[in-house]
Design an enzyme around this catalytic site. Structure first.
Site, PDB file in Angstrom:
ATOM      1  N   LYS A  27      39.074  29.333  41.181  1.00 33.95           N
ATOM      2  CA  LYS A  27      39.594  29.624  39.839  1.00 33.95           C
ATOM      3  C   LYS A  27      40.487  30.869  39.848  1.00 33.95           C
ATOM      4  CE  LYS A  27      35.481  30.000  37.905  1.00 33.95           C
ATOM      5  NZ  LYS A  27      34.530  29.742  39.016  1.00 33.95           N
ATOM      6  N   ARG A  67      30.772  29.302  30.035  1.00 31.89           N
ATOM      7  CA  ARG A  67      29.889  29.055  31.167  1.00 31.89           C
ATOM      8  C   ARG A  67      28.546  28.502  30.729  1.00 31.89           C
ATOM      9  NH1 ARG A  67      32.066  32.737  35.409  1.00 31.89           N
ATOM     10  NH2 ARG A  67      30.668  32.737  37.161  1.00 31.89           N
ATOM     11  N   ARG A 125      35.610  35.986  51.185  1.00 33.35           N
ATOM     12  CA  ARG A 125      36.578  36.473  50.183  1.00 33.35           C
ATOM     13  C   ARG A 125      36.729  37.991  50.227  1.00 33.35           C
ATOM     14  NH1 ARG A 125      36.027  34.572  44.058  1.00 33.35           N
ATOM     15  NH2 ARG A 125      33.986  35.566  44.131  1.00 33.35           N
ATOM     16  N   ARG A 134      33.340  41.767  47.101  1.00 36.29           N
ATOM     17  CA  ARG A 134      32.519  41.883  45.902  1.00 36.29           C
ATOM     18  C   ARG A 134      31.046  41.948  46.278  1.00 36.29           C
ATOM     19  NH1 ARG A 134      34.399  37.375  41.630  1.00 36.29           N
ATOM     20  NH2 ARG A 134      32.136  37.168  41.489  1.00 36.29           N
ATOM     21  N   ARG A 165      23.974  32.389  42.291  1.00 32.89           N
ATOM     22  CA  ARG A 165      25.096  32.040  41.418  1.00 32.89           C
ATOM     23  C   ARG A 165      25.299  30.528  41.390  1.00 32.89           C
ATOM     24  NH1 ARG A 165      29.266  35.549  44.302  1.00 32.89           N
ATOM     25  NH2 ARG A 165      30.847  34.583  42.987  1.00 32.89           N
TER      26      ARG A 165
END
Ligand code: ADP
Ligand code: ZN
Length: 216
Positions: free
Chosen positions: A14, A89, A128, A161, A172
């Site tokens: 996203k 969400r 990431r 992160r 998550r």
């Protein structure tokens, strides 16, 4: 007000897709995750509360999230076009969005659903890296920066992160399956729902979405 929604599990892409679409200049990017991270960095009272949820990979409560979105709507002009990334969400957030748009004469023109398999999501999230300054997104294997740890775009420092560690990623993904996945049926029944195959190069995914947006 016109809204497009990007939804999908963590790691579906996203963030990368929204960078490219907002670069076209038509839609303003609203990422609730980015806004919450800014609140945490600012050290405010609300930031401290939010930090606990984010670190464990749980959702920030709906009332806090909804207030944030309404504040943005109310400080924008009526013709604004937004790309929502990471919101809604939960079904509660989606219903609130319906109401907020009704009150403001807004519409959701498209919902893009980005999805792929769990092992791909985990691989993407663990590798990431993000630029501290311009927020450009890299991946240690799939799209590394030219110089290790340094952003190609602005020379800023790259970081990982805190919630991109394996344990939090698992949580998550569970939270996504429990609370967010049911939004697929919610939006499917309303039309303007587009499922996007994300097992392609980011540029191809962005072209596909941008072409759909150009059609109307
Ligand atoms: P990702 O989609 O990769 O999990 P985000 O940056 O969108 O990353 O979200 C990071 C965290 O921010 C979430 O795990 C959650 O704690 C919080 N968050 C973001 N958006 C919302 C939302 N709409 N409702 C509740 N919590 C949210
Ligand atoms: Zn940068």
């Amino acid at each position: 007000m016109e809204i497009i929604v990007l939804m999908g599990p963590p790691g579906a892409g996203k963030g990368t897709v929204s960078e490219s679409i907002t670069a076209q200049g038509k839609f303003k990017h609203i990422s609730t995750g980015d806004l919450f991270r800014e609140a945490v960095t600012s050290g405010s009272e609300i930031g401290k509360e939010i930090a606990g949820y984010m670190e464990s990979g749980s959702l920030v409560p709906d009332n806090v999230t909804i207030k944030l979105i309404e504040n943005i709507f109310d400080s924008s002009n009526k013709e604004a076009k937004f790309m929502l990334d990471g919101f809604p969400r939960t079904i509660g957030q989606a219903e609130m969005l319906e109401n907020a748009l009704k009150e403001r004469n807004g519409i959701i023109s498209h919902v893009f659903f980005l999805n792929t398999k769990k092992d791909v999501l985990i691989q993407r999230l663990t590798g990431r890296r993000i630029c501290k300054d311009c927020k450009a997104i890299y991946h240690t294997l799939f799209s590394p920066s030219k110089v290790d740890g340094i952003c190609d775009v602005c020379g800023g420092e790259l970081y990982q992160r805190e919630d991109d560690c394996l344990e939090t990623i698992e949580n998550r993904l569970n939270v996504y399956n429990k609370k967010t996945a049911s939004l697929v049926d919610f939006y499917k029944s309303k039309g303007s729902f587009v499922e996007v195959d994300v097992n392609k190069k980011p540029a191809e995914i962005c072209d596909e979405i941008n072409n759909i947006l150009k059609e109307n």
